[in-house]
Design a protein around this motif. Structure first.
Motif, PDB file in Angstrom:
ATOM      1  N   ASP A   1       0.824  -1.212   0.000  1.00 27.41           N
ATOM      2  CA  ASP A   1       0.000   0.000   0.000  1.00 27.41           C
ATOM      3  C   ASP A   1       0.857   1.260   0.000  1.00 27.41           C
ATOM      4  N   GLU A   2       1.929   1.247   0.771  1.00 29.43           N
ATOM      5  CA  GLU A   2       2.818   2.410   0.821  1.00 29.43           C
ATOM      6  C   GLU A   2       3.558   2.603  -0.504  1.00 29.43           C
ATOM      7  N   VAL A   3       3.943   1.510  -1.146  1.00 29.21           N
ATOM      8  CA  VAL A   3       4.604   1.628  -2.445  1.00 29.21           C
ATOM      9  C   VAL A   3       3.635   2.230  -3.459  1.00 29.21           C
ATOM     10  N   ARG A   4       2.387   1.778  -3.440  1.00 30.42           N
ATOM     11  CA  ARG A   4       1.385   2.356  -4.354  1.00 30.42           C
ATOM     12  C   ARG A   4       1.164   3.834  -4.048  1.00 30.42           C
ATOM     13  N   ALA A   5       1.117   4.193  -2.778  1.00 32.92           N
ATOM     14  CA  ALA A   5       0.962   5.596  -2.397  1.00 32.92           C
ATOM     15  C   ALA A   5       2.170   6.414  -2.844  1.00 32.92           C
ATOM     16  N   LEU A   6       3.353   5.850  -2.679  1.00 35.67           N
ATOM     17  CA  LEU A   6       4.577   6.527  -3.122  1.00 35.67           C
ATOM     18  C   LEU A   6       4.516   6.788  -4.624  1.00 35.67           C
ATOM     19  N   TYR A   7       4.107   5.788  -5.371  1.00 34.26           N
ATOM     20  CA  TYR A   7       3.971   5.962  -6.818  1.00 34.26           C
ATOM     21  C   TYR A   7       2.989   7.087  -7.138  1.00 34.26           C
ATOM     22  N   GLY A   8       1.851   7.086  -6.481  1.00 35.71           N
ATOM     23  CA  GLY A   8       0.848   8.128  -6.731  1.00 35.71           C
ATOM     24  C   GLY A   8       1.382   9.519  -6.439  1.00 35.71           C
TER      25      GLY A   8
ATOM     26  N   LEU B   1       4.642  10.494  -6.291  1.00 34.18           N
ATOM     27  CA  LEU B   1       5.722  10.847  -7.213  1.00 34.18           C
ATOM     28  C   LEU B   1       5.182  11.141  -8.613  1.00 34.18           C
ATOM     29  N   ALA B   2       4.144  10.434  -9.027  1.00 26.69           N
ATOM     30  CA  ALA B   2       3.546  10.687 -10.346  1.00 26.69           C
ATOM     31  C   ALA B   2       2.957  12.091 -10.410  1.00 26.69           C
ATOM     32  N   ARG B   3       2.465  12.595  -9.284  1.00 25.72           N
ATOM     33  CA  ARG B   3       1.924  13.956  -9.257  1.00 25.72           C
ATOM     34  C   ARG B   3       3.036  14.998  -9.304  1.00 25.72           C
ATOM     35  N   VAL B   4       4.170  14.702  -8.693  1.00 24.32           N
ATOM     36  CA  VAL B   4       5.266  15.655  -8.623  1.00 24.32           C
ATOM     37  C   VAL B   4       6.104  15.632  -9.899  1.00 24.32           C
ATOM     38  N   ALA B   5       6.393  14.459 -10.421  1.00 23.75           N
ATOM     39  CA  ALA B   5       7.279  14.296 -11.571  1.00 23.75           C
ATOM     40  C   ALA B   5       6.438  13.964 -12.801  1.00 23.75           C
ATOM     41  N   ARG B   6       5.719  14.938 -13.293  1.00 25.25           N
ATOM     42  CA  ARG B   6       4.796  14.707 -14.408  1.00 25.25           C
ATOM     43  C   ARG B   6       5.507  14.643 -15.737  1.00 25.25           C
ATOM     44  N   GLY B   7       5.621  13.457 -16.290  1.00 25.63           N
ATOM     45  CA  GLY B   7       5.941  13.242 -17.690  1.00 25.63           C
ATOM     46  C   GLY B   7       7.248  13.758 -18.258  1.00 25.63           C
ATOM     47  N   GLY B   8       8.152  14.257 -17.466  1.00 28.71           N
ATOM     48  CA  GLY B   8       9.417  14.697 -18.029  1.00 28.71           C
ATOM     49  C   GLY B   8      10.252  13.511 -18.468  1.00 28.71           C
ATOM     50  N   PRO B   9      11.233  13.733 -19.308  1.00 26.58           N
ATOM     51  CA  PRO B   9      12.076  12.612 -19.731  1.00 26.58           C
ATOM     52  C   PRO B   9      12.899  12.086 -18.561  1.00 26.58           C
ATOM     53  N   VAL B  10      13.081  10.784 -18.537  1.00 25.38           N
ATOM     54  CA  VAL B  10      13.926  10.166 -17.535  1.00 25.38           C
ATOM     55  C   VAL B  10      15.331  10.136 -18.105  1.00 25.38           C
ATOM     56  N   ARG B  11      16.227  10.874 -17.466  1.00 27.07           N
ATOM     57  CA  ARG B  11      17.581  11.032 -17.980  1.00 27.07           C
ATOM     58  C   ARG B  11      18.603  10.468 -17.022  1.00 27.07           C
ATOM     59  N   PRO B  12      19.696   9.978 -17.592  1.00 32.66           N
ATOM     60  CA  PRO B  12      20.791   9.540 -16.704  1.00 32.66           C
ATOM     61  C   PRO B  12      21.443  10.760 -16.052  1.00 32.66           C
ATOM     62  N   ALA B  13      22.027  10.532 -14.909  1.00 36.33           N
ATOM     63  CA  ALA B  13      22.795  11.600 -14.252  1.00 36.33           C
ATOM     64  C   ALA B  13      24.213  11.516 -14.789  1.00 36.33           C
ATOM     65  N   TRP B  14      24.497  12.298 -15.805  1.00 40.42           N
ATOM     66  CA  TRP B  14      25.808  12.243 -16.446  1.00 40.42           C
ATOM     67  C   TRP B  14      26.818  12.783 -15.490  1.00 40.42           C
TER      68      TRP B  14
END
Length: 148
Positions: A126-133, A135-148
Protein backbone atom coordinates in the motif's frame (compact mmCIF):
# COMPACT_ATOMS: atom_id res chain seq x y z
CA UNK A 1 9.65 22.52 5.04
CA UNK A 2 13.05 23.72 6.21
CA UNK A 3 15.98 23.82 3.82
CA UNK A 4 17.70 20.99 5.68
CA UNK A 5 14.56 18.84 5.42
CA UNK A 6 14.27 19.60 1.70
CA UNK A 7 17.91 18.65 1.25
CA UNK A 8 17.38 15.39 3.16
CA UNK A 9 14.33 14.59 1.01
CA UNK A 10 16.34 15.36 -2.14
CA UNK A 11 19.15 13.09 -0.99
CA UNK A 12 16.72 10.27 -0.17
CA UNK A 13 15.03 10.52 -3.59
CA UNK A 14 18.36 10.59 -5.40
CA UNK A 15 19.61 7.61 -3.38
CA UNK A 16 16.43 5.66 -4.18
CA UNK A 17 16.71 6.51 -7.88
CA UNK A 18 20.40 5.60 -7.97
CA UNK A 19 19.78 2.33 -6.15
CA UNK A 20 16.91 1.47 -8.47
CA UNK A 21 19.01 2.23 -11.54
CA UNK A 22 21.80 0.01 -10.20
CA UNK A 23 19.43 -2.86 -9.35
CA UNK A 24 17.87 -2.73 -12.82
CA UNK A 25 21.30 -2.69 -14.44
CA UNK A 26 22.48 -5.64 -12.34
CA UNK A 27 19.29 -7.54 -13.22
CA UNK A 28 19.84 -6.93 -16.93
CA UNK A 29 23.43 -8.17 -16.69
CA UNK A 30 22.32 -11.22 -14.66
CA UNK A 31 19.91 -12.07 -17.49
CA UNK A 32 22.77 -12.23 -19.96
CA UNK A 33 22.79 -8.73 -21.47
CA UNK A 34 26.36 -7.59 -21.04
CA UNK A 35 28.32 -4.69 -22.45
CA UNK A 36 25.68 -2.14 -21.50
CA UNK A 37 25.73 0.81 -19.13
CA UNK A 38 22.75 2.25 -17.27
CA UNK A 39 22.73 5.13 -19.79
CA UNK A 40 21.81 2.62 -22.48
CA UNK A 41 18.66 1.78 -20.52
CA UNK A 42 17.57 5.41 -20.63
CA UNK A 43 18.01 5.32 -24.41
CA UNK A 44 16.03 2.07 -24.61
CA UNK A 45 13.18 3.76 -22.74
CA UNK A 46 12.89 6.35 -25.53
CA UNK A 47 13.42 3.88 -28.38
CA UNK A 48 11.11 1.14 -27.08
CA UNK A 49 7.68 2.36 -28.16
CA UNK A 50 8.13 3.28 -31.84
CA UNK A 51 11.77 4.20 -32.31
CA UNK A 52 13.21 7.71 -32.47
CA UNK A 53 15.54 9.85 -34.50
CA UNK A 54 18.98 10.67 -33.13
CA UNK A 55 17.71 14.22 -32.58
CA UNK A 56 14.77 12.92 -30.51
CA UNK A 57 17.08 10.69 -28.53
CA UNK A 58 19.53 13.54 -27.88
CA UNK A 59 16.71 15.71 -26.53
CA UNK A 60 15.44 12.86 -24.36
CA UNK A 61 18.88 12.18 -22.89
CA UNK A 62 19.89 15.83 -22.60
CA UNK A 63 23.02 15.35 -24.72
CA UNK A 64 24.32 16.62 -28.04
CA UNK A 65 23.29 14.99 -31.30
CA UNK A 66 26.89 13.83 -31.69
CA UNK A 67 26.82 12.07 -28.31
CA UNK A 68 23.46 10.47 -29.10
CA UNK A 69 24.77 9.35 -32.48
CA UNK A 70 27.78 7.71 -30.82
CA UNK A 71 25.46 5.94 -28.37
CA UNK A 72 23.30 4.71 -31.27
CA UNK A 73 26.41 3.52 -33.13
CA UNK A 74 27.35 1.48 -30.07
CA UNK A 75 23.85 -0.01 -29.72
CA UNK A 76 23.80 -0.91 -33.42
CA UNK A 77 27.26 -2.50 -33.19
CA UNK A 78 26.14 -4.61 -30.21
CA UNK A 79 22.94 -5.71 -31.97
CA UNK A 80 20.46 -3.89 -29.73
CA UNK A 81 19.21 -1.35 -32.29
CA UNK A 82 19.13 -0.69 -36.01
CA UNK A 83 18.63 2.30 -38.25
CA UNK A 84 15.73 2.30 -40.70
CA UNK A 85 14.35 4.83 -43.15
CA UNK A 86 12.00 7.23 -41.37
CA UNK A 87 8.43 6.62 -42.59
CA UNK A 88 7.50 10.31 -42.56
CA UNK A 89 10.80 12.08 -43.32
CA UNK A 90 13.00 10.90 -46.18
CA UNK A 91 15.97 12.88 -44.79
CA UNK A 92 15.86 11.23 -41.35
CA UNK A 93 16.66 7.77 -40.07
CA UNK A 94 14.60 6.05 -37.41
CA UNK A 95 16.46 4.14 -34.71
CA UNK A 96 14.50 1.12 -33.49
CA UNK A 97 15.23 -1.72 -31.10
CA UNK A 98 16.02 -5.12 -32.57
CA UNK A 99 14.59 -8.29 -31.07
CA UNK A 100 17.69 -8.41 -28.85
CA UNK A 101 16.99 -4.83 -27.74
CA UNK A 102 13.35 -5.65 -26.99
CA UNK A 103 14.43 -8.73 -25.02
CA UNK A 104 16.81 -6.54 -23.03
CA UNK A 105 13.97 -4.11 -22.34
CA UNK A 106 11.83 -6.99 -21.04
CA UNK A 107 14.74 -8.05 -18.82
CA UNK A 108 14.91 -4.50 -17.44
CA UNK A 109 11.17 -4.57 -16.72
CA UNK A 110 11.59 -7.84 -14.81
CA UNK A 111 14.53 -6.42 -12.86
CA UNK A 112 12.55 -3.26 -12.03
CA UNK A 113 9.65 -5.37 -10.76
CA UNK A 114 12.05 -7.32 -8.53
CA UNK A 115 13.55 -4.12 -7.15
CA UNK A 116 10.15 -2.63 -6.37
CA UNK A 117 9.03 -5.88 -4.75
CA UNK A 118 12.00 -5.37 -2.43
CA UNK A 119 10.54 -2.02 -1.45
CA UNK A 120 7.24 -3.71 -0.54
CA UNK A 121 9.17 -5.93 1.88
CA UNK A 122 10.34 -2.77 3.64
CA UNK A 123 7.30 -0.44 3.56
CA UNK A 124 4.42 -2.60 2.31
CA UNK A 125 2.50 -2.72 -0.96
CA UNK A 126 0.00 0.00 0.00
CA UNK A 127 2.82 2.41 0.82
CA UNK A 128 4.60 1.63 -2.45
CA UNK A 129 1.38 2.36 -4.35
CA UNK A 130 0.96 5.60 -2.40
CA UNK A 131 4.58 6.53 -3.12
CA UNK A 132 3.97 5.96 -6.82
CA UNK A 133 0.85 8.13 -6.73
CA UNK A 134 2.64 10.97 -4.99
CA UNK A 135 5.72 10.85 -7.21
CA UNK A 136 3.55 10.69 -10.35
CA UNK A 137 1.92 13.96 -9.26
CA UNK A 138 5.27 15.65 -8.62
CA UNK A 139 7.28 14.30 -11.57
CA UNK A 140 4.80 14.71 -14.41
CA UNK A 141 5.94 13.24 -17.69
CA UNK A 142 9.42 14.70 -18.03
CA UNK A 143 12.08 12.61 -19.73
CA UNK A 144 13.93 10.17 -17.53
CA UNK A 145 17.58 11.03 -17.98
CA UNK A 146 20.79 9.54 -16.70
CA UNK A 147 22.80 11.60 -14.25
CA UNK A 148 25.81 12.24 -16.45
Amino acid sequence: MHNSDAMALSAALLAAAGGLTQRIHEGVVARGFEGLRPAHGFAFARLAPDGATVTDLAAHLGVTKQAASQLVDELVRKGYAERRPHPADARARLVVLTERGRACTRAAEEAAAEAVRGWTDVIGEDEVRALYGLLARVARGGPVRPAW
